[in-house]
Design a protein around this motif. Structure first.
Motif, PDB file in Angstrom:
ATOM      1  N   MET A 141       0.814  -1.219   0.000  1.00 59.62           N
ATOM      2  CA  MET A 141       0.000   0.000   0.000  1.00 59.62           C
ATOM      3  C   MET A 141       0.844   1.265   0.000  1.00 59.62           C
ATOM      4  N   ALA A 142       1.918   1.258   0.767  1.00 59.13           N
ATOM      5  CA  ALA A 142       2.620   2.515   1.029  1.00 59.13           C
ATOM      6  C   ALA A 142       4.053   2.537   0.526  1.00 59.13           C
ATOM      7  N   ASN A 143       4.508   1.457  -0.086  1.00 56.27           N
ATOM      8  CA  ASN A 143       5.874   1.393  -0.584  1.00 56.27           C
ATOM      9  C   ASN A 143       6.879   1.725   0.514  1.00 56.27           C
ATOM     10  N   ARG A 144       6.717   1.066   1.669  1.00 53.25           N
ATOM     11  CA  ARG A 144       7.576   1.263   2.824  1.00 53.25           C
ATOM     12  C   ARG A 144       8.200  -0.042   3.252  1.00 53.25           C
ATOM     13  N   THR A 145       9.387   0.034   3.812  1.00 53.46           N
ATOM     14  CA  THR A 145      10.040  -1.147   4.353  1.00 53.46           C
ATOM     15  C   THR A 145       9.413  -1.490   5.691  1.00 53.46           C
ATOM     16  N   ILE A 146       9.132  -2.761   5.897  1.00 48.11           N
ATOM     17  CA  ILE A 146       8.521  -3.254   7.121  1.00 48.11           C
ATOM     18  C   ILE A 146       9.520  -4.172   7.798  1.00 48.11           C
ATOM     19  N   LEU A 147       9.595  -4.112   9.118  1.00 49.80           N
ATOM     20  CA  LEU A 147      10.584  -4.916   9.835  1.00 49.80           C
ATOM     21  C   LEU A 147      10.327  -6.409   9.730  1.00 49.80           C
ATOM     22  N   VAL A 148       9.076  -6.813   9.872  1.00 44.27           N
ATOM     23  CA  VAL A 148       8.752  -8.237   9.834  1.00 44.27           C
ATOM     24  C   VAL A 148       7.445  -8.427   9.097  1.00 44.27           C
ATOM     25  N   ASP A 149       7.435  -9.378   8.188  1.00 40.78           N
ATOM     26  CA  ASP A 149       6.184  -9.839   7.597  1.00 40.78           C
ATOM     27  C   ASP A 149       6.301 -11.346   7.406  1.00 40.78           C
ATOM     28  N   ASN A 150       5.339 -11.929   6.770  1.00 44.65           N
ATOM     29  CA  ASN A 150       5.328 -13.388   6.646  1.00 44.65           C
ATOM     30  C   ASN A 150       6.400 -13.928   5.715  1.00 44.65           C
ATOM     31  N   ASN A 151       7.184 -13.049   5.094  1.00 45.05           N
ATOM     32  CA  ASN A 151       8.284 -13.481   4.232  1.00 45.05           C
ATOM     33  C   ASN A 151       9.649 -13.268   4.867  1.00 45.05           C
ATOM     34  N   THR A 152       9.709 -12.818   6.097  1.00 45.28           N
ATOM     35  CA  THR A 152      10.986 -12.560   6.755  1.00 45.28           C
ATOM     36  C   THR A 152      11.671 -13.881   7.088  1.00 45.28           C
ATOM     37  N   TRP A 153      12.947 -13.996   6.711  1.00 45.11           N
ATOM     38  CA  TRP A 153      13.687 -15.238   6.913  1.00 45.11           C
ATOM     39  C   TRP A 153      14.677 -15.155   8.060  1.00 45.11           C
ATOM     40  N   ASN A 154      14.996 -13.985   8.529  1.00 49.18           N
ATOM     41  CA  ASN A 154      15.993 -13.814   9.585  1.00 49.18           C
ATOM     42  C   ASN A 154      15.347 -14.129  10.937  1.00 49.18           C
ATOM     43  N   ASN A 155      15.592 -15.331  11.455  1.00 45.74           N
ATOM     44  CA  ASN A 155      14.938 -15.774  12.684  1.00 45.74           C
ATOM     45  C   ASN A 155      15.308 -14.898  13.881  1.00 45.74           C
ATOM     46  N   THR A 156      16.537 -14.423  13.943  1.00 46.72           N
ATOM     47  CA  THR A 156      16.947 -13.558  15.052  1.00 46.72           C
ATOM     48  C   THR A 156      16.136 -12.265  15.037  1.00 46.72           C
ATOM     49  N   HIS A 157      15.953 -11.713  13.860  1.00 50.45           N
ATOM     50  CA  HIS A 157      15.196 -10.474  13.714  1.00 50.45           C
ATOM     51  C   HIS A 157      13.726 -10.697  14.089  1.00 50.45           C
ATOM     52  N   ILE A 158      13.144 -11.786  13.585  1.00 51.27           N
ATOM     53  CA  ILE A 158      11.758 -12.107  13.919  1.00 51.27           C
ATOM     54  C   ILE A 158      11.627 -12.332  15.423  1.00 51.27           C
ATOM     55  N   SER A 159      12.612 -12.997  16.008  1.00 47.36           N
ATOM     56  CA  SER A 159      12.588 -13.266  17.438  1.00 47.36           C
ATOM     57  C   SER A 159      12.573 -11.972  18.244  1.00 47.36           C
ATOM     58  N   LEU A 203      15.500  -1.420  17.351  1.00 44.93           N
ATOM     59  CA  LEU A 203      15.107  -1.670  15.967  1.00 44.93           C
ATOM     60  C   LEU A 203      14.711  -0.388  15.227  1.00 44.93           C
ATOM     61  N   ASP A 204      14.810   0.749  15.896  1.00 45.26           N
ATOM     62  CA  ASP A 204      14.509   2.052  15.307  1.00 45.26           C
ATOM     63  C   ASP A 204      13.060   2.138  14.809  1.00 45.26           C
ATOM     64  N   VAL A 205      12.132   1.667  15.649  1.00 46.35           N
ATOM     65  CA  VAL A 205      10.715   1.643  15.308  1.00 46.35           C
ATOM     66  C   VAL A 205      10.056   2.955  15.714  1.00 46.35           C
ATOM     67  N   ASP A 206       9.271   3.504  14.806  1.00 47.68           N
ATOM     68  CA  ASP A 206       8.489   4.710  15.089  1.00 47.68           C
ATOM     69  C   ASP A 206       7.029   4.383  15.394  1.00 47.68           C
ATOM     70  N   TYR A 207       6.479   3.412  14.689  1.00 46.99           N
ATOM     71  CA  TYR A 207       5.075   3.047  14.823  1.00 46.99           C
ATOM     72  C   TYR A 207       4.946   1.533  14.897  1.00 46.99           C
ATOM     73  N   VAL A 208       3.894   1.086  15.592  1.00 51.57           N
ATOM     74  CA  VAL A 208       3.601  -0.335  15.711  1.00 51.57           C
ATOM     75  C   VAL A 208       2.153  -0.543  15.287  1.00 51.57           C
ATOM     76  N   LEU A 209       1.925  -1.546  14.453  1.00 47.48           N
ATOM     77  CA  LEU A 209       0.595  -1.852  13.960  1.00 47.48           C
ATOM     78  C   LEU A 209       0.180  -3.226  14.445  1.00 47.48           C
ATOM     79  N   VAL A 210      -1.062  -3.348  14.902  1.00 47.36           N
ATOM     80  CA  VAL A 210      -1.639  -4.658  15.219  1.00 47.36           C
ATOM     81  C   VAL A 210      -2.986  -4.772  14.512  1.00 47.36           C
ATOM     82  N   ILE A 211      -3.331  -6.005  14.199  1.00 47.29           N
ATOM     83  CA  ILE A 211      -4.643  -6.323  13.650  1.00 47.29           C
ATOM     84  C   ILE A 211      -5.443  -6.942  14.792  1.00 47.29           C
TER      85      ILE A 211
END
Length: 188
Positions: free
Chosen positions: A20-38, A58-66
């Motif tokens: 939707m926004a052409n932005r980098t997201i820290l984690v999604d269902n395609n993230t392979w780096n287990n340490t990062h997901i952890s 992780l330099d996060v500005d916003y957090v989204l939950v469904i």
């Protein structure tokens, strides 16, 4: 769409925001780096103060939950939360996160008054249920009635310390929080 284009978000469903926004997201269902997901799982499973340290790391500005408790949408982040807990506890940095700590004393996955302290105090619980204890979702049910889990939430009266609500959609499915800027003493 324009609101989402402002900042990076941390989310389990980040692929939607990426599209939707052409932005980098820290984690999604395609993230392979287990340490990062952890690390993200640890942030979601931890109390706010510990989560804040991880979000800043992780330099996060916003957090989204469904969240589906208002609308009855069952594919929400609370229903996926056990996977975040499992992944969060799967690395040495997350060894303190134990899945059993998030079950009730009778061994059930609950969000009501019988839910564990770890569940009630987790960032995920607080982001989903912030202000929800004031809301009537069904006639004849108490305020804070979660329509997916068919439970009255157990922790209704709390404030957020390190986050502030930035956006909640009409039916509460999308909830976005801004990570507060705290000084080095933890003051707002």
């Amino acid at each position: 769409k324009q609101w989402y284009q402002r900042r990076v978000a941390i989310t389990a469903g980040g692929y939607q925001l990426t599209a939707m926004a052409n932005r980098t997201i820290l984690v999604d269902n395609n993230t392979w780096n287990n340490t990062h997901i952890s690390r993200v799982g640890q942030a979601m499973a931890s109390p706010e103060e510990h989560s804040y340290t991880i979000m800043k790391e992780l330099d996060v500005d916003y957090v989204l939950v469904i969240f589906g408790g208002m609308s009855g949408y069952s594919s929400d982040d609370i229903n996926k939360f056990l996977w975040m807990i499992r992944i969060g506890g799967s690395t040495p940095e997350g060894a303190h996160i134990k899945e059993g700590d998030y079950y009730s004393s009778s061994g059930e996955y609950k969000v009501d008054k019988d839910a564990s302290d770890a569940m009630h105090n987790s960032l995920m619980y607080k982001m989903c249920y912030y202000r929800f204890g004031e809301v009537m979702t069904e006639q004849g049910k108490p305020t804070g009635w979660d329509r997916v889990r068919n439970q009255e939430i157990g922790n209704k009266d709390f404030e957020l310390d390190v986050l502030e609500e930035a956006f909640t959609s009409e039916h509460w499915i999308v909830r976005i929080y801004k990570v507060k800027d705290l000084d080095n003493r933890g003051n707002k």
